[in-house]
Design a protein around this motif. Structure first.
Motif, mmCIF file in Angstrom:
data_model
loop_
_atom_site.group_PDB
_atom_site.id
_atom_site.type_symbol
_atom_site.label_atom_id
_atom_site.label_comp_id
_atom_site.label_asym_id
_atom_site.label_seq_id
_atom_site.Cartn_x
_atom_site.Cartn_y
_atom_site.Cartn_z
ATOM 1 N N GLU A 95 125.324 68.679 -43.456
ATOM 2 C CA GLU A 95 124.117 67.925 -43.115
ATOM 3 C C GLU A 95 123.041 68.120 -44.192
ATOM 4 O O GLU A 95 122.358 67.179 -44.586
ATOM 5 C CB GLU A 95 123.589 68.378 -41.752
ATOM 6 C CG GLU A 95 122.355 67.628 -41.291
ATOM 7 C CD GLU A 95 121.845 68.133 -39.942
ATOM 8 O OE1 GLU A 95 120.719 67.766 -39.564
ATOM 9 O OE2 GLU A 95 122.573 68.909 -39.276
ATOM 10 N N ARG A 96 122.912 69.373 -44.675
ATOM 11 C CA ARG A 96 121.920 69.659 -45.714
ATOM 12 C C ARG A 96 122.311 68.978 -47.034
ATOM 13 O O ARG A 96 121.461 68.434 -47.745
ATOM 14 C CB ARG A 96 121.798 71.176 -45.919
ATOM 15 C CG ARG A 96 120.861 71.601 -47.044
ATOM 16 C CD ARG A 96 119.461 71.060 -46.860
ATOM 17 N NE ARG A 96 118.577 71.480 -47.930
ATOM 18 C CZ ARG A 96 117.504 70.801 -48.328
ATOM 19 N NH1 ARG A 96 117.169 69.668 -47.711
ATOM 20 N NH2 ARG A 96 116.755 71.253 -49.304
ATOM 21 N N VAL A 97 123.608 68.971 -47.345
ATOM 22 C CA VAL A 97 124.082 68.312 -48.559
ATOM 23 C C VAL A 97 123.785 66.810 -48.482
ATOM 24 O O VAL A 97 123.333 66.207 -49.464
ATOM 25 C CB VAL A 97 125.588 68.563 -48.770
ATOM 26 C CG1 VAL A 97 126.134 67.668 -49.882
ATOM 27 C CG2 VAL A 97 125.843 70.028 -49.099
ATOM 28 N N ARG A 98 124.025 66.209 -47.335
ATOM 29 C CA ARG A 98 123.741 64.782 -47.168
ATOM 30 C C ARG A 98 122.248 64.503 -47.363
ATOM 31 O O ARG A 98 121.869 63.493 -47.982
ATOM 32 C CB ARG A 98 124.205 64.308 -45.791
ATOM 33 C CG ARG A 98 125.729 64.275 -45.634
ATOM 34 C CD ARG A 98 126.117 63.881 -44.200
ATOM 35 N NE ARG A 98 125.657 62.538 -43.883
ATOM 36 C CZ ARG A 98 126.326 61.424 -44.153
ATOM 37 N NH1 ARG A 98 127.513 61.504 -44.753
ATOM 38 N NH2 ARG A 98 125.844 60.250 -43.841
ATOM 39 N N ALA A 99 121.407 65.391 -46.852
ATOM 40 C CA ALA A 99 119.960 65.208 -46.998
ATOM 41 C C ALA A 99 119.554 65.300 -48.476
ATOM 42 O O ALA A 99 118.688 64.539 -48.948
ATOM 43 C CB ALA A 99 119.214 66.260 -46.180
ATOM 44 N N LEU A 100 120.180 66.206 -49.211
ATOM 45 C CA LEU A 100 119.883 66.340 -50.636
ATOM 46 C C LEU A 100 120.337 65.110 -51.420
ATOM 47 O O LEU A 100 119.646 64.655 -52.334
ATOM 48 C CB LEU A 100 120.552 67.604 -51.196
ATOM 49 C CG LEU A 100 119.891 68.922 -50.778
ATOM 50 C CD1 LEU A 100 120.834 70.099 -51.025
ATOM 51 C CD2 LEU A 100 118.574 69.130 -51.534
ATOM 52 N N ASP A 140 120.453 62.134 -50.212
ATOM 53 C CA ASP A 140 119.444 61.120 -49.888
ATOM 54 C C ASP A 140 118.212 61.286 -50.777
ATOM 55 O O ASP A 140 117.639 60.309 -51.255
ATOM 56 C CB ASP A 140 119.027 61.236 -48.420
ATOM 57 C CG ASP A 140 119.872 60.335 -47.516
ATOM 58 O OD1 ASP A 140 120.348 59.299 -48.004
ATOM 59 O OD2 ASP A 140 120.061 60.688 -46.332
ATOM 60 N N GLU A 141 117.815 62.538 -51.002
ATOM 61 C CA GLU A 141 116.618 62.813 -51.809
ATOM 62 C C GLU A 141 116.764 62.324 -53.239
ATOM 63 O O GLU A 141 115.791 61.887 -53.854
ATOM 64 C CB GLU A 141 116.301 64.314 -51.804
ATOM 65 C CG GLU A 141 115.628 64.809 -50.539
ATOM 66 C CD GLU A 141 115.120 66.228 -50.684
ATOM 67 O OE1 GLU A 141 113.887 66.404 -50.820
ATOM 68 O OE2 GLU A 141 115.954 67.148 -50.694
ATOM 69 N N ILE A 142 117.968 62.399 -53.782
ATOM 70 C CA ILE A 142 118.176 61.958 -55.159
ATOM 71 C C ILE A 142 118.699 60.523 -55.226
ATOM 72 O O ILE A 142 119.155 60.058 -56.262
ATOM 73 C CB ILE A 142 119.127 62.903 -55.911
ATOM 74 C CG1 ILE A 142 120.483 62.983 -55.205
ATOM 75 C CG2 ILE A 142 118.504 64.272 -56.066
ATOM 76 C CD1 ILE A 142 121.573 63.581 -56.036
ATOM 77 N N ALA A 198 120.083 67.740 -57.449
ATOM 78 C CA ALA A 198 120.288 68.125 -56.050
ATOM 79 C C ALA A 198 120.779 69.559 -55.943
ATOM 80 O O ALA A 198 120.372 70.297 -55.044
ATOM 81 C CB ALA A 198 121.292 67.182 -55.387
ATOM 82 N N ARG A 199 121.651 69.976 -56.857
ATOM 83 C CA ARG A 199 122.149 71.349 -56.826
ATOM 84 C C ARG A 199 121.017 72.356 -57.040
ATOM 85 O O ARG A 199 120.976 73.414 -56.400
ATOM 86 C CB ARG A 199 123.234 71.538 -57.899
ATOM 87 C CG ARG A 199 123.814 72.941 -57.926
ATOM 88 C CD ARG A 199 125.007 73.043 -58.839
ATOM 89 N NE ARG A 199 124.673 72.692 -60.218
ATOM 90 C CZ ARG A 199 125.558 72.670 -61.205
ATOM 91 N NH1 ARG A 199 126.835 72.957 -60.953
ATOM 92 N NH2 ARG A 199 125.191 72.344 -62.434
ATOM 93 N N ALA A 200 120.074 72.027 -57.938
ATOM 94 C CA ALA A 200 118.933 72.915 -58.151
ATOM 95 C C ALA A 200 118.030 72.958 -56.925
ATOM 96 O O ALA A 200 117.540 74.026 -56.526
ATOM 97 C CB ALA A 200 118.144 72.461 -59.376
ATOM 98 N N LEU A 201 117.818 71.807 -56.306
ATOM 99 C CA LEU A 201 116.958 71.753 -55.115
ATOM 100 C C LEU A 201 117.573 72.482 -53.924
ATOM 101 O O LEU A 201 116.855 72.921 -53.022
ATOM 102 C CB LEU A 201 116.690 70.299 -54.729
ATOM 103 C CG LEU A 201 115.854 69.453 -55.700
ATOM 104 C CD1 LEU A 201 115.820 68.003 -55.241
ATOM 105 C CD2 LEU A 201 114.443 70.012 -55.823
#
Length: 550
Positions: free
Chosen positions: A395-400, A402-404, A430-433
């Motif tokens: 879920e967190r990966v999907r949100a990241l 979305d952010e990028i 996204a990996r850094a965030l």
């Protein structure tokens, strides 16, 4: 135009890429004619199909990609149906390719000069000794430092910009009839870019070489191309001679490309001098082995602010970042995080110290594990730093994603090889965030992105900074990016800080001589800009002009 003048002819070309068991269109009926000695610029945003079309002109497609219909002819040879033996005879000898990512293209186990001489020797163009001598001459023409000896280094022993120039020299080794330049100056600072562009243009003209110049930098393509073709999602948008395209683009999409880089951050108040910096670099001196590379480097980065570090290839920008992250322990000096002195070696830092300083790398091709899916690449720091597993991690990966601005359902289970260069770079962001850091080093984070996407990424980084009070160290050679996003600027040359201060002061004269050189070397949307600049500096060798001005 007579038939004898035509070198490359592409008619109604359709190219597809495979995803799972489905073939999806990449190029939709493209046609193109290229004369001997002519340069065609291919532009468009990331994923437009520029590189795919450029490779198809060589009769080549990447794994998982196929030509479904259409014709590709090189000097009358049908490359779609040509045998492997025919293509082997052409590639490297009569057709050459300069890749976007030199770091991912060189063999790390062999010296540069050995890789340079391989094609001329195998194709019987010249002996090894003659090819080696010619390589040294090309290194000199492309203004590589110490041309007599740099070829005897391994790829990891030179900077990214130097490696890109070495690849350009290697492509020219057999004096081919056609060269595909795939973003050849992406990794170069503006002063080096001028030298390389001038050298490429000179060699193309001198040897009557045809070229396809793939780029997202409109000011660069204006200096290089006789004609420009615009692509969007595999479709041809429009094509015309360069001057007509620049002065009067016909299609709305082309006009939008010409209007980019409008983003300017709102000016923030100057950081309080008594505030504790998030990152403080204190008198750092560093070396690779016995070779010194940094000399007494100092600067601060405060919360919510962006410090742009600029300078030519090999000036010490990325090396300073390696010292901050603990990848290269300094010989002298130290690094402070929120006033606390950090262990110099990253292996001695605890998980919290590691988490708070993240890095987005310049070469996305080499920074992402090619065997891991995107969800795994981003998910690893989510699990390591945040302790999330299973459904919560996904879920967190999907949100990241979305952010990028990458559609989660479309990208989470892809491999890096299935992404464009710009998409890979966004995965790196996204990996850094994912670690939710206070400080991020952006090492040429927009260099692989077309200008439309780059502007979106800059807006995203600015938004995240405002929301999370992030501190950024923004390593870049793109002064337009500096003007867009930076609060303060640090100028480096030969491992030293030569000038530093607020952005507004740095872009106003009087400048340090080297800063003035950088500012005057930013290409403009004028086909005569490079010619006029060379004339103004009054020398044949633009590298000599750079030295004179300093």
């Amino acid at each position: 135009m007579s038939d004898s003048d035509v070198l490359v002819e592409i008619k109604d070309l359709w190219i597809e890429g495979r995803s799972d068991e489905t073939w999806n269109p990449i190029i939709n009926g493209a046609s193109m004619t290229l004369k001997r000695g002519e340069v065609l610029g291919l532009i468009g945003e990331s994923g437009a199909g520029k590189s795919t079309l450029g490779l198809a002109a060589m009769g080549f497609t990447r794994d998982g990609v196929r030509i479904s219909s259409g014709d590709v002819k090189f000097d009358g040879i049908d490359l779609v149906n040509a045998s492997a033996a025919v293509k082997r005879e052409l590639l490297g000898k009569r057709i050459a390719y300069v890749a976007q990512s030199a770091a991912a293209s060189f063999n790390p186990a062999h010296k540069l000069i050995d890789q340079h001489t391989e094609a001329p020797v195998q194709h019987g163009v010249s002996s090894r000794s003659d090819s080696q001598a010619d390589g040294i001459e090309l290194y000199d023409r492309l203004r590589l430092p110490n041309p007599d000896e740099i070829g005897f280094r391994y790829p990891h022993q030179v900077s990214g910009g130097q490696l890109q120039r070495a690849m350009t020299a290697m492509a020219m080794a057999c004096r081919p009839d056609l060269i595909i330049f795939d973003e050849p100056t992406t990794a170069l600072d503006v002063t080096t870019q001028i030298e390389v562009l001038a050298s490429i243009r000179d060699i193309v003209e001198q040897f009557d070489t045809a070229a396809i110049y793939i780029t997202h930098d409109l000011a660069v393509v204006a200096q290089m191309a006789d004609r420009i073709k615009v692509l969007l999602k595999g479709d041809e948008v429009e094509e015309s001679d360069t001057r007509s395209m620049l002065l009067n683009p016909q299609e709305e999409y082309t006009k939008s490309l010409w209007a980019v880089r409008s983003f300017q951050r709102d000016q923030k108040p100057v950081a309080a001098t008594d505030a504790t910096p998030v990152i403080s670099v204190k008198n750092v001196t560093a070396a690779y082995g016995k070779v010194p590379v940094l000399y007494d480097v100092s600067f601060d980065i405060h919360a919510g602010r962006t410090v742009a570090v600029v300078g030519e290839s090999g000036s010490g920008k990325s090396t300073t970042a390696r010292c901050i992250t603990g990848l290269l322990p300094p010989l002298k000096g130290h690094i402070e995080f929120n006033g606390e002195t950090l262990p110099l070696d990253y292996r001695k830092r605890n998980k919290m110290q590691l988490r708070q300083a993240q890095m987005i790398y310049q070469m996305a091709d080499t920074a992402l594990n090619p065997r891991k899916k995107i969800g795994e690449i981003i998910g690893r720091p989510v699990e390591f730093y945040m302790g999330l597993t299973g459904a919560k991690k996904r879920e967190r990966v999907r949100a990241l994603l979305d952010e990028i601005e990458l559609e989660p359902d479309q990208f989470i289970d892809r491999l890096p090889s299935e992404l464009s260069g710009g998409q890979k770079q966004r995965v790196g962001i996204a990996r850094a965030l994912a670690a939710e850091p206070q400080f991020i080093i952006c090492d040429e984070v927009t260099s692989a992105l077309d200008q439309l996407v780059a502007e979106g990424i800059l807006k995203l980084l600015a938004k995240l900074q405002d929301e999370l009070d992030l501190a950024y160290m923004f390593i870049t050679h793109d002064l337009a990016t500096v003007k867009s996003i930076a609060d303060e600027v640090v100028v480096m040359k030969d491992g030293r800080v030569v000038e530093a201060g607020p952005k507004e002061e740095m872009f106003q004269p009087p400048h340090h001589a080297y800063t003035d050189l950088l500012l005057s070397s930013v290409p403009e949307m004028d086909p005569d800009w490079l010619t006029n600049l060379l004339s103004e500096r009054g020398v044949e060798n633009i590298g000599d002009a750079a030295v004179d001005k300093m």
